[in-house]
Design a protein around this motif. Sequence first.
Motif, PDB file in Angstrom:
ATOM      1  N   GLY A  24      -6.526  -8.320  -7.199  1.00 39.71           N
ATOM      2  CA  GLY A  24      -8.315  -8.224  -8.147  1.00 39.71           C
ATOM      3  C   GLY A  24      -8.894  -7.859  -8.523  1.00 39.71           C
ATOM      4  O   GLY A  24      -9.695  -7.145  -9.171  1.00 39.71           O
ATOM      5  N   ALA A  25      -8.579  -7.446  -6.657  1.00 38.25           N
ATOM      6  CA  ALA A  25     -10.411  -6.294  -6.211  1.00 38.25           C
ATOM      7  C   ALA A  25     -10.125  -5.009  -6.689  1.00 38.25           C
ATOM      8  O   ALA A  25     -10.361  -3.815  -7.321  1.00 38.25           O
ATOM      9  N   VAL A  26      -8.470  -4.639  -6.639  1.00 37.18           N
ATOM     10  CA  VAL A  26      -8.154  -3.210  -6.812  1.00 37.18           C
ATOM     11  C   VAL A  26      -8.455  -2.928  -8.506  1.00 37.18           C
ATOM     12  O   VAL A  26      -9.198  -1.749  -9.112  1.00 37.18           O
ATOM     13  N   ALA A  27      -8.233  -4.256  -9.555  1.00 41.11           N
ATOM     14  CA  ALA A  27      -8.478  -3.783 -10.396  1.00 41.11           C
ATOM     15  C   ALA A  27      -9.810  -4.008 -10.934  1.00 41.11           C
ATOM     16  O   ALA A  27      -9.833  -3.628 -11.815  1.00 41.11           O
ATOM     17  N   ARG A  37      -3.493  -8.342 -13.399  1.00 39.19           N
ATOM     18  CA  ARG A  37      -1.984  -8.610 -13.570  1.00 39.19           C
ATOM     19  C   ARG A  37      -1.568  -6.971 -14.111  1.00 39.19           C
ATOM     20  O   ARG A  37      -0.473  -7.257 -14.201  1.00 39.19           O
ATOM     21  N   ALA A  38      -2.125  -6.436 -14.850  1.00 40.79           N
ATOM     22  CA  ALA A  38      -1.836  -4.463 -15.047  1.00 40.79           C
ATOM     23  C   ALA A  38      -1.462  -4.010 -13.637  1.00 40.79           C
ATOM     24  O   ALA A  38      -0.725  -3.354 -13.843  1.00 40.79           O
ATOM     25  N   LEU A  43       2.144  -1.507  -9.781  1.00 40.39           N
ATOM     26  CA  LEU A  43       2.768  -1.823  -8.512  1.00 40.39           C
ATOM     27  C   LEU A  43       4.386  -1.806  -9.300  1.00 40.39           C
ATOM     28  O   LEU A  43       5.449  -1.596  -8.260  1.00 40.39           O
ATOM     29  N   ALA A  44       4.538  -3.264  -9.971  1.00 36.68           N
ATOM     30  CA  ALA A  44       5.920  -3.295  -9.742  1.00 36.68           C
ATOM     31  C   ALA A  44       6.808  -1.948 -10.915  1.00 36.68           C
ATOM     32  O   ALA A  44       8.037  -2.015 -10.526  1.00 36.68           O
ATOM     33  N   ALA A  45       6.420  -0.939 -10.651  1.00 36.83           N
ATOM     34  CA  ALA A  45       7.171   0.475 -11.991  1.00 36.83           C
ATOM     35  C   ALA A  45       7.420   0.776 -10.958  1.00 36.83           C
ATOM     36  O   ALA A  45       7.744   1.891 -10.941  1.00 36.83           O
TER      37      ALA A  45
END
Length: 114
Positions: A24-27, A37-38, A43-45
Amino acid sequence: MTEFSARVYDLVRRIPPGKVVSYGAVAAMLGRPRAARAVGTALAALPDGTDVPWWRVISATGEISIRRTDHLPARQRALLRAEGVRFGRRGRVDWRRYGWSPEEPDAGEGAGPG
DNA sequence: ATGGAGGCGCACA
DNA sequence: CTGTGCGCCTCCA
């Protein structure tokens, strides 16, 4: 590689070893406070041999949120552990001690819910 | 372009 | 504290 993911990676690369930031902080830092979530999706990619320290990004509760991807939760925990990040008995990280903020990297507060 | 899934976060009960 | 519901955004087929 989208502009968003590129920005996520660029920011995550700035997280110093031994520090963590929440999705959330990064977002929020990217101007998308609701895109936590994005961030996880971006990161999952990432591939296995990436230079992006994805393991320094955890959930707002201070826990590891990964369940099953190329990056195993145990792997993330081990990587953080190797950098000196310690988990509490509840499997959570102390934001006061390990939280990082790009504005006040020394203070280290503000990256988490507090 | 469209639909389903995913490393989140917050509000409510 | 635990469980459920909803919103937001990106990624992949």
